[in-house]
Design a protein around this motif. Sequence first.
Motif: not given
Length: 213
Positions: A49-52, A56-60, A71-72
Amino acid sequence: WYAFLVGLGYRTPAGFVVEQIFMRDPSQEPALLAALSEIVNSFDTVVTFNGKSFDIPLLTTRHVMNHQATPFKQMAHIDLLPLARRLWRNRLSSRALKDLEAEILHVPRSQDEVPGWMVPELYFEYLRSGDARPLAGVFYHNAMDILSLAALFNFCADLLHHPLEQKDVPGLDLAAVARLFEEMDQIESAISVYEASLRKGDLSLQFYLETLQ
């Protein structure tokens, strides 16, 4: 930004599982990221939810900073926030996950809930004091976000696959679904759902449809 607590949820033959990976100290970030990758590598799709824009950018970035492969990169990504905005922008003043949880799923949170804006402050206080007890509300907040995300995904899937079979769906919500079908050139489906939305007798819906002409 550190991702000091990562929550994941996934289905198993025994039921839905929620896992939380906690970083007790910033020195443990490589271990947290490695544990996250080990779990995520078993799947080919991630739902956020708002991961794009955020998760996901933060974890990447944190994977790159720690010289680890993300892994994404090869995963399909379903971000429910844009869909939520399309479905409920004409009826609800807020499309935040917590508000959708209350308004759409009808599941209020308990008094253990911690507002999102307090989470970083509580973690930094934990790092200073070593007392993890105030973080209980943070773990609750994170777990509820995962459960709400899974429930909302199922709700949206049912609504879009079988809009005419859903009970107690407001006319404005059906009109939003019909509009999506129309934009996808599924004209017959759009007409059927528009007609169902009008049968709800919602005057505000009739005005909304008239303004689209």
